[in-house]
Design a protein around this motif. Structure first.
Motif, PDB file in Angstrom:
ATOM      1  N   UNK A 171      33.096 -28.742 -48.530  1.00  0.00           N
ATOM      2  CA  UNK A 171      32.160 -29.081 -49.613  1.00  0.00           C
ATOM      3  C   UNK A 171      32.220 -28.057 -50.743  1.00  0.00           C
ATOM      4  N   UNK A 172      32.453 -26.793 -50.394  1.00  0.00           N
ATOM      5  CA  UNK A 172      32.619 -25.780 -51.453  1.00  0.00           C
ATOM      6  C   UNK A 172      33.919 -26.033 -52.218  1.00  0.00           C
ATOM      7  N   UNK A 173      34.976 -26.388 -51.503  1.00  0.00           N
ATOM      8  CA  UNK A 173      36.247 -26.708 -52.173  1.00  0.00           C
ATOM      9  C   UNK A 173      36.046 -27.858 -53.156  1.00  0.00           C
ATOM     10  N   UNK A 174      35.331 -28.889 -52.701  1.00  0.00           N
ATOM     11  CA  UNK A 174      35.108 -30.071 -53.548  1.00  0.00           C
ATOM     12  C   UNK A 174      34.273 -29.709 -54.770  1.00  0.00           C
ATOM     13  N   UNK A 209      25.158 -14.409 -40.684  1.00  0.00           N
ATOM     14  CA  UNK A 209      26.628 -14.319 -40.634  1.00  0.00           C
ATOM     15  C   UNK A 209      27.259 -15.508 -41.375  1.00  0.00           C
ATOM     16  N   UNK A 210      26.682 -16.670 -41.176  1.00  0.00           N
ATOM     17  CA  UNK A 210      27.188 -17.886 -41.824  1.00  0.00           C
ATOM     18  C   UNK A 210      27.105 -17.741 -43.351  1.00  0.00           C
ATOM     19  N   UNK A 211      25.942 -17.293 -43.821  1.00  0.00           N
ATOM     20  CA  UNK A 211      25.763 -17.172 -45.269  1.00  0.00           C
ATOM     21  C   UNK A 211      26.710 -16.117 -45.839  1.00  0.00           C
ATOM     22  N   UNK A 216      31.466 -14.832 -49.123  1.00  0.00           N
ATOM     23  CA  UNK A 216      32.837 -14.310 -49.153  1.00  0.00           C
ATOM     24  C   UNK A 216      33.817 -15.388 -49.635  1.00  0.00           C
ATOM     25  N   UNK A 217      33.616 -16.615 -49.151  1.00  0.00           N
ATOM     26  CA  UNK A 217      34.540 -17.693 -49.528  1.00  0.00           C
ATOM     27  C   UNK A 217      34.398 -18.040 -51.013  1.00  0.00           C
ATOM     28  N   UNK A 218      33.175 -18.003 -51.494  1.00  0.00           N
ATOM     29  CA  UNK A 218      32.950 -18.248 -52.924  1.00  0.00           C
ATOM     30  C   UNK A 218      33.812 -17.299 -53.753  1.00  0.00           C
ATOM     31  N   UNK A 219      33.784 -16.014 -53.394  1.00  0.00           N
ATOM     32  CA  UNK A 219      34.562 -15.030 -54.161  1.00  0.00           C
ATOM     33  C   UNK A 219      36.056 -15.222 -53.946  1.00  0.00           C
ATOM     34  N   UNK A 221      37.722 -17.998 -53.455  1.00  0.00           N
ATOM     35  CA  UNK A 221      38.305 -19.113 -54.224  1.00  0.00           C
ATOM     36  C   UNK A 221      37.995 -19.004 -55.715  1.00  0.00           C
ATOM     37  N   UNK A 222      37.215 -17.987 -56.090  1.00  0.00           N
ATOM     38  CA  UNK A 222      36.907 -17.814 -57.514  1.00  0.00           C
ATOM     39  C   UNK A 222      35.898 -18.817 -58.044  1.00  0.00           C
ATOM     40  N   UNK A 223      35.022 -19.283 -57.174  1.00  0.00           N
ATOM     41  CA  UNK A 223      33.966 -20.195 -57.625  1.00  0.00           C
ATOM     42  C   UNK A 223      32.943 -19.398 -58.421  1.00  0.00           C
ATOM     43  N   UNK A 224      32.717 -19.802 -59.663  1.00  0.00           N
ATOM     44  CA  UNK A 224      31.844 -19.007 -60.538  1.00  0.00           C
ATOM     45  C   UNK A 224      30.391 -19.497 -60.511  1.00  0.00           C
ATOM     46  N   UNK A 225      30.138 -20.588 -59.797  1.00  0.00           N
ATOM     47  CA  UNK A 225      28.779 -21.117 -59.753  1.00  0.00           C
ATOM     48  C   UNK A 225      27.860 -20.246 -58.903  1.00  0.00           C
ATOM     49  N   UNK A 226      26.623 -20.714 -58.762  1.00  0.00           N
ATOM     50  CA  UNK A 226      25.606 -19.960 -58.023  1.00  0.00           C
ATOM     51  C   UNK A 226      25.417 -20.571 -56.638  1.00  0.00           C
ATOM     52  N   UNK A 227      25.329 -19.719 -55.636  1.00  0.00           N
ATOM     53  CA  UNK A 227      24.965 -20.180 -54.297  1.00  0.00           C
ATOM     54  C   UNK A 227      23.439 -20.236 -54.225  1.00  0.00           C
TER      55      UNK A 227
END
Ligand code: XLS
Ligand code: NI
Ligand code: NI
Length: 434
Positions: A171-174, A209-211, A216-219, A221-227
């Motif tokens: 879902x983050x990839x999408x 741990x999950x969060x 970590x995955x956000x950074x 893949x270079x996702x610039x949005x907000x978690x």
């Protein structure tokens, strides 16, 4: 073009006197308010799940809606997307939001579900080339399927934890691929039904741990949005760990994630937690956590999370006043996490529900903005704390000790003089404007 909306044309702003149901009275996207277009302030989003995936059930009865796209095939999932983008065009909404499970049929395996999902995500991508609506946020549905009945990240079964992590990755990839501006985590089953079988300390460690992996995955893949975490106290779980804004803040601090994650605050969830919407917004702003809002209302008699479209301008004005005080939205927006009543069967009901809600929000926002511009409330608030501007008092707060302050009190001989909080005066001021 499908024929679902039977030729309802794009809604336009016709002003408060218009007799046309299919028009905006207060929402003019181009109206300038505090130096910015109203559309850019409010950043409306349609929630895919309520409008296109929900069949109209309640705890006592099943499906009432009969949509031509209901069913489990990819062709129907694409028809659903066609209708959704037609609705976005009619409403002129700048954003939408979705869960994986809203948009694709569940496959026989994780891999098949993933293939279905990716195909629809690409289909969205193609549609977004010719439609203006963008993705406000994506999220994973880690609560509907029976595998999640005991939680996702907090499940006692490591295989469910793994399935959930793999789902969030997809879902983050999408979301990243579609240029989404935020990624939301709402943990409907991250909680417990009974303490008799629950190790809540362990479950919190799993969630932390999950969060951390999500961040970590956000950074990576270079996702610039907000978690964003969306707090809710209960429903479906008896107790949910992300109870309210204060609880989420404590959780984020515990795992060192308070600078990485913000909150998506929902009106109905705030009420369920025993707060007001504006309380949650003001608290989030004061903690530096304010991100986005889910706009709906609950039934105040039944006490359930009924996800109705907002219809109360004064109530929403309180909320938008806090949004403006928080500096307004950056990546966030106003997502209508709201569904029709189950008797509202007609396609036009979907349009009119959103149109009315957009007008309510616009009217509320403009009233709140007028109060901010007027400045009287903020002036009164500042005056109430003005004593702290005096250097001796600022120094007391910054570096006083109980001994030095005790000496000050003894030396001055002063007894504090109580002052009116002027609540009714301020309420009168508020009610003159809203
Ligand atoms: C449910 C939540 C849900 C989230 C997205 O109560 O509001 O709709 O917004 O998972
Ligand atoms: Ni909700
Ligand atoms: Ni929500």
């Amino acid at each position: 073009m499908t024929d679902f909306f039977k030729g309802i044309p794009p809604l336009r702003h016709e002003g408060p006197k218009s007799a046309n149901d299919f028009a905006f009275r207060h929402y003019d996207p181009d109206e300038m308010v505090m130096g910015k277009r109203l559309e850019d302030h409010l950043r409306f989003a349609v929630a895919y799940w309520h409008s296109f995936a929900w069949p109209g059930g309640d705890p006592f009865g099943g499906q009432t809606f009969d949509r031509p796209w209901f069913g489990d095939t990819m062709a129907l999932a694409k028809l659903k997307a066609d209708v959704a983008f037609e609705m976005f065009d009619i409403l002129g909404v700048p954003f939408f939001c979705f869960h994986d499970a809203d948009i694709r049929p569940e496959g026989a395996s994780f891999a098949e579900s993933l293939r279905n999902f990716e195909e629809i995500v690409d289909y969205f991508g193609t549609k977004m080339e010719t439609h203006r609506t963008r993705l406000l946020w994506g999220t994973a549905n880690l609560f509907s399927h029976r595998r999640f009945m005991a939680g996702a990240a907090t499940n006692p079964d490591p295989d469910v934890f793994a399935w959930s992590a793999a789902t969030v990755k997809a879902c983050m990839d999408a979301t990243h691929k579609l240029g989404g501006q935020n990624y939301v985590l709402w943990g409907g089953r991250e909680g417990y039904e009974t303490l008799l079988n629950t190790d809540l300390g362990r479950e919190a460690e799993q969630a932390g741990r999950f969060l951390r992996m999500v961040v970590d995955y956000k950074h990576k893949i270079g996702f610039k949005g907000t978690i964003l975490i969306e707090p809710k106290p209960q429903e479906p779980s008896k107790h949910q760990y992300d109870y309210d804004v204060a609880t989420v803040y404590g959780f984020l601090r515990r795992f060192g994630l308070e600078s990485e994650v913000k909150v998506n605050i929902e009106q109905g969830h705030a009420i369920l937690a025993g707060h007001s919407f504006e309380h949650e917004l003001a608290l989030a702003a004061s903690l530096g956590l304010f991100g986005s809002i889910d706009m709906n209302r609950n039934d105040y008699q039944s006490g359930w999370d009924t996800d109705q479209f907002p219809d109360n301008v004064p109530e929403m004005a309180r909320a938008y006043y806090e949004v403006i005080r928080a500096g307004g939205f950056t990546t966030g927006g106003t997502n209508f996490d709201a569904k029709l009543r189950r008797q509202s069967l007609d396609p036009e009901d979907l349009i009119l529900a959103h149109a009315g809600a957009m007008d309510v929000c616009a009217r509320a926002f403009k009233a709140a903005a007028a109060l901010i511009v007027d400045g009287s409330l903020e002036k009164a608030r500042a005056e109430r704390y003005a004593g702290w501007d005096e250097p001796a008092n600022a120094a007391m707060l910054a570096s006083g000790t109980l001994e030095s302050i005790s000496a000050r009190v003894l030396a001055s001989g002063l007894d504090p003089e109580p002052r009116s909080g002027r609540q009714e005066r301020l309420e009168n001021l508020w009610n003159r404007s809203v």
